[in-house]
Design a protein around this motif. Structure first.
Motif, PDB file in Angstrom:
ATOM      1  N   ASN A   1       1.725   6.837   4.488  1.00 18.98           N
ATOM      2  CA  ASN A   1       2.311   5.375   5.044  1.00 18.98           C
ATOM      3  C   ASN A   1       2.495   4.417   4.091  1.00 18.98           C
TER       4      ASN A   1
ATOM      5  N   GLU B   1      -7.328   1.389  -4.932  1.00 22.60           N
ATOM      6  CA  GLU B   1      -7.350   1.181  -3.472  1.00 22.60           C
ATOM      7  C   GLU B   1      -8.751   1.025  -2.866  1.00 22.60           C
TER       8      GLU B   1
ATOM      9  N   ASP C   1       1.050  -1.189   0.055  1.00 25.59           N
ATOM     10  CA  ASP C   1      -0.131   0.041   0.049  1.00 25.59           C
ATOM     11  C   ASP C   1       0.903   1.404  -0.022  1.00 25.59           C
TER      12      ASP C   1
ATOM     13  N   GLY D   1      -8.672   3.598   6.196  1.00 23.98           N
ATOM     14  CA  GLY D   1      -7.938   4.742   6.187  1.00 23.98           C
ATOM     15  C   GLY D   1      -7.748   5.515   7.743  1.00 23.98           C
ATOM     16  N   GLY D   2      -6.593   6.161   7.557  1.00 17.13           N
ATOM     17  CA  GLY D   2      -6.344   6.818   8.772  1.00 17.13           C
ATOM     18  C   GLY D   2      -7.196   8.054   9.296  1.00 17.13           C
TER      19      GLY D   2
ATOM     20  N   GLY E   1      -4.229  10.112   3.714  1.00 18.43           N
ATOM     21  CA  GLY E   1      -3.494  11.466   3.833  1.00 18.43           C
ATOM     22  C   GLY E   1      -3.606  12.333   2.597  1.00 18.43           C
ATOM     23  N   GLY E   2      -3.415  11.752   1.293  1.00 22.96           N
ATOM     24  CA  GLY E   2      -3.561  12.552   0.389  1.00 22.96           C
ATOM     25  C   GLY E   2      -5.276  12.373  -0.422  1.00 22.96           C
ATOM     26  N   THR E   3      -5.463  11.165  -0.287  1.00 22.74           N
ATOM     27  CA  THR E   3      -6.905  11.237  -1.068  1.00 22.74           C
ATOM     28  C   THR E   3      -7.899  10.583  -0.295  1.00 22.74           C
TER      29      THR E   3
ATOM     30  N   MET F   1     -10.255   7.010   3.527  1.00 20.05           N
ATOM     31  CA  MET F   1      -9.598   8.552   3.625  1.00 20.05           C
ATOM     32  C   MET F   1      -8.285   8.281   4.388  1.00 20.05           C
TER      33      MET F   1
ATOM     34  N   MET G   1      -6.300   1.428   9.191  1.00 16.53           N
ATOM     35  CA  MET G   1      -5.227   1.912   8.404  1.00 16.53           C
ATOM     36  C   MET G   1      -4.354   0.606   7.664  1.00 16.53           C
TER      37      MET G   1
ATOM     38  N   GLY H   1      -1.654  11.195  -3.004  1.00 18.85           N
ATOM     39  CA  GLY H   1      -1.854  10.008  -3.417  1.00 18.85           C
ATOM     40  C   GLY H   1      -1.072   9.428  -4.723  1.00 18.85           C
TER      41      GLY H   1
ATOM     42  N   GLN I   1     -10.201   7.578  11.714  1.00 19.81           N
ATOM     43  CA  GLN I   1     -10.234   7.813  12.845  1.00 19.81           C
ATOM     44  C   GLN I   1     -10.380   9.096  13.524  1.00 19.81           C
ATOM     45  N   LEU I   2     -10.805   9.901  12.773  1.00 24.22           N
ATOM     46  CA  LEU I   2     -11.161  11.423  13.324  1.00 24.22           C
ATOM     47  C   LEU I   2     -12.027  11.241  14.164  1.00 24.22           C
TER      48      LEU I   2
ATOM     49  N   GLY J   1       1.166   4.540   0.156  1.00 22.32           N
ATOM     50  CA  GLY J   1       0.366   5.537   0.457  1.00 22.32           C
ATOM     51  C   GLY J   1       1.178   6.902   0.663  1.00 22.32           C
ATOM     52  N   THR J   2       0.377   8.125   0.406  1.00 23.79           N
ATOM     53  CA  THR J   2       0.784   9.472   0.646  1.00 23.79           C
ATOM     54  C   THR J   2       1.589   9.488   1.812  1.00 23.79           C
TER      55      THR J   2
HETATM   56  N1  LIG Z   1      -6.449   9.204  15.034  1.00 21.86           N
HETATM   57  C1  LIG Z   1      -6.262   9.842  13.845  1.00 21.86           C
HETATM   58  N2  LIG Z   1      -7.266  10.967  13.686  1.00 21.86           N
HETATM   59  C2  LIG Z   1      -7.310  11.852  12.769  1.00 21.86           C
HETATM   60  N3  LIG Z   1      -6.353  11.563  11.820  1.00 21.86           N
HETATM   61  C3  LIG Z   1      -5.615  10.489  11.614  1.00 21.86           C
HETATM   62  C4  LIG Z   1      -5.701   9.553  13.047  1.00 21.86           C
HETATM   63  N4  LIG Z   1      -4.687   8.577  12.488  1.00 21.86           N
HETATM   64  C5  LIG Z   1      -4.037   8.725  11.586  1.00 21.86           C
HETATM   65  N5  LIG Z   1      -4.773   9.881  10.844  1.00 21.86           N
HETATM   66  C6  LIG Z   1      -4.607  10.562   9.807  1.00 21.86           C
HETATM   67  O1  LIG Z   1      -4.404   9.701   8.741  1.00 21.86           O
HETATM   68  C7  LIG Z   1      -3.435   9.629   7.453  1.00 21.86           C
HETATM   69  C8  LIG Z   1      -2.707   8.518   7.075  1.00 21.86           C
HETATM   70  O2  LIG Z   1      -3.788   7.620   6.605  1.00 21.86           O
HETATM   71  P1  LIG Z   1      -3.241   6.299   5.785  1.00 21.86           P
HETATM   72  O3  LIG Z   1      -2.125   5.617   6.259  1.00 21.86           O
HETATM   73  O4  LIG Z   1      -4.332   5.501   5.763  1.00 21.86           O
HETATM   74  O5  LIG Z   1      -3.028   7.310   4.584  1.00 21.86           O
HETATM   75  P2  LIG Z   1      -2.146   6.866   3.355  1.00 21.86           P
HETATM   76  O6  LIG Z   1      -2.698   5.423   2.728  1.00 21.86           O
HETATM   77  O7  LIG Z   1      -0.863   7.123   3.413  1.00 21.86           O
HETATM   78  O8  LIG Z   1      -2.813   7.851   2.120  1.00 21.86           O
HETATM   79  P3  LIG Z   1      -3.628   7.847   0.908  1.00 21.86           P
HETATM   80  O9  LIG Z   1      -4.243   6.619   0.793  1.00 21.86           O
HETATM   81  O10 LIG Z   1      -4.142   9.183   0.628  1.00 21.86           O
HETATM   82  O11 LIG Z   1      -2.441   7.778  -0.217  1.00 21.86           O
HETATM   83  C9  LIG Z   1      -2.694  11.217   7.895  1.00 21.86           C
HETATM   84  O12 LIG Z   1      -3.103  12.134   7.323  1.00 21.86           O
HETATM   85  C10 LIG Z   1      -2.811  10.993   9.488  1.00 21.86           C
HETATM   86  O13 LIG Z   1      -2.852  12.470  10.000  1.00 21.86           O
END
Ligand SMILES: Nc1ncnc2c1ncn2[C@@H]1O[C@H](COP(=O)(O)OP(=O)(O)OP(=O)(O)O)[C@@H](O)[C@H]1O
Ligand SMILES: [Mg+2]
Length: 346
Positions: free
Chosen positions: A21, A142, A16, A296-297, A167-169, A165, A323, A75, A300-301, A18-19
């Motif tokens: 992680n 994704e 994965d 997605g991260g 980091g980027g998309t 949801m 995540m 993304g 968890q907001l 990700g933007t």
């Molecule tokens: N507990 C939380 N509350 C709010 N936001 C969170 C929390 N935990 C992680 N995040 C946010 O989630 C995002 C990362 O999530 P994730 O690892 O799913 O993204 P990604 O897969 O790397 O990005 P993308 O899918 O957009 O390329 C970050 O912006 C991080 O600040």
């Protein structure tokens, strides 16, 4: 034949990319890597100095000779060279793990990519992965990977809705019979929320915040609706006063940060509503029954699920381990060739 032979000596992996992680799943072993998508390189020699959490700690703190880079933005790959170096590093790391047979890093790789990705971007991801040593690279969208990883049944003649949801998309999809009936990719997600906090601090308090600090404030107190115990939380935004240039800290409440995040959150919610509106009527009852699954991260907001449920009138649940859904989905596809043939996009 050669493919089978090479298969014996390399790990098949799901990535994965990700933007925020990058996660790597290794067939038969599980998720072995979970690192921020950050690389630090020497500016002149282009030598890679650190990858992952070590590199993230250096973000915004590097001297002029060193650069900490996030090779993905919104993304997709924005820095091809660095992305390739990062994938190479992770593939190598997986193949250096102790194992019964010696391993050579020529794996089959399944990668999750945003559904809005153009053919040029698609080619960039495949090239980066193959240049990094993969003998075969498959891409899956994704949201499809997230749905599979969340344990939703994607092959049935039944509508399933997933919102991933990161980091980027933010990706919104309605899936039925192994395909995406509706898909929307929105370049508004966690990073955008951080930027909203930076802008809030600047406009309201003349305070310059770093994006990492903004993210910490979001973790500490960010929410989409009021939550229990928010009045007891004491959070300070620490940055630099734009007028005096001196350090300054400002106390903020959960309400302040909600206000800062509101506009971006509304855009995501509106996109989900649009997707529901565009869903073929035969699938709507299925979605009403099974609800919307969040991954997605950013899912968890605090209380985002509650707000989405209130706004759409559809039950909403956050996936287990949101995540890791995408990478687990990539892994499950690696183990199921029929499914792979069905859902791969390249
Ligand atoms: N507990 C939380 N509350 C709010 N936001 C969170 C929390 N935990 C992680 N995040 C946010 O989630 C995002 C990362 O999530 P994730 O690892 O799913 O993204 P990604 O897969 O790397 O990005 P993308 O899918 O957009 O390329 C970050 O912006 C991080 O600040
Ligand atoms: Mg993601």
């Amino acid at each position: 034949m050669i493919d089978k032979l090479l298969g014996l000596f390399s790990h098949d992996i799901g990535i994965d990319l990700g933007t925020a992680n990058t996660l790597v799943y290794v067939k038969g072993r599980g998720i072995l890597i979970r690192e921020p998508s950050v690389v630090t390189i020497h500016k002149k020699t282009k030598e890679v100095l650190a990858v992952g959490s070590e590199a993230k700690r250096m973000l915004g703190k590097t001297p002029s000779t060193i650069e900490a880079i996030r090779p993905l933005r919104d993304g997709v790959i924005s820095d091809f060279y660095v992305a390739q170096k990062m994938i190479e590093y992770f593939i190598k790391m997986v193949h250096e793990l102790p194992s019964r047979f010696p391993k050579i890093p020529r794996p089959r790789v399944v990668l999750g990519v945003p559904s809005g990705i153009t053919s040029v971007e698609r080619k960039a991801v495949i090239d980066a992965t193959r240049n990094a040593g993969a003998r075969l690279a498959y891409l899956i969208e994704e949201p499809m990977a997230a749905a599979i990883g969340a344990g939703l049944s994607v092959q049935e003649p039944r509508g399933t809705m997933i919102v991933d949801m990161g980091g980027g998309t933010s990706e919104i999809a309605v899936i039925s019979l192994g395909g995406m009936v509706i898909s929307k990719s929105l370049r508004i997600a966690g990073d955008e929320l951080d930027v909203a906090i930076v802008n809030y601090a600047k406009n309201k308090h003349n305070l310059l915040l770093g994006e990492r600090t903004a993210e910490e404030v979001k973790f500490a107190i960010g929410s989409a609706m009021p939550f229990d115990g928010e009045d007891q939380l004491e959070v300070y935004m620490r940055g630099r006063d734009l007028r005096s240039g001196l350090p300054k800290s400002i106390r903020v409440t959960a309400g302040d940060i909600r206000e800062a995040l509101e506009a971006s959150i509304s855009l995501i919610i509106d996109a989900v509503k649009d997707a529901i509106e565009e869903t073929p009527p035969e699938l709507v009852p299925d979605i009403l029954r099974t609800g919307i699954t969040l991954a997605g991260g950013t899912s968890q907001l605090r209380n985002f699920d509650k707000l989405l449920q209130k706004e759409t009138q559809v039950p909403v649940q956050v996936a287990k381990e949101p995540m890791t859904c995408v990478v687990r989905g990539c892994g499950m596809v690696l183990d199921d060739l029929d499914l792979l043939q069905r859902v791969k996009i390249a």
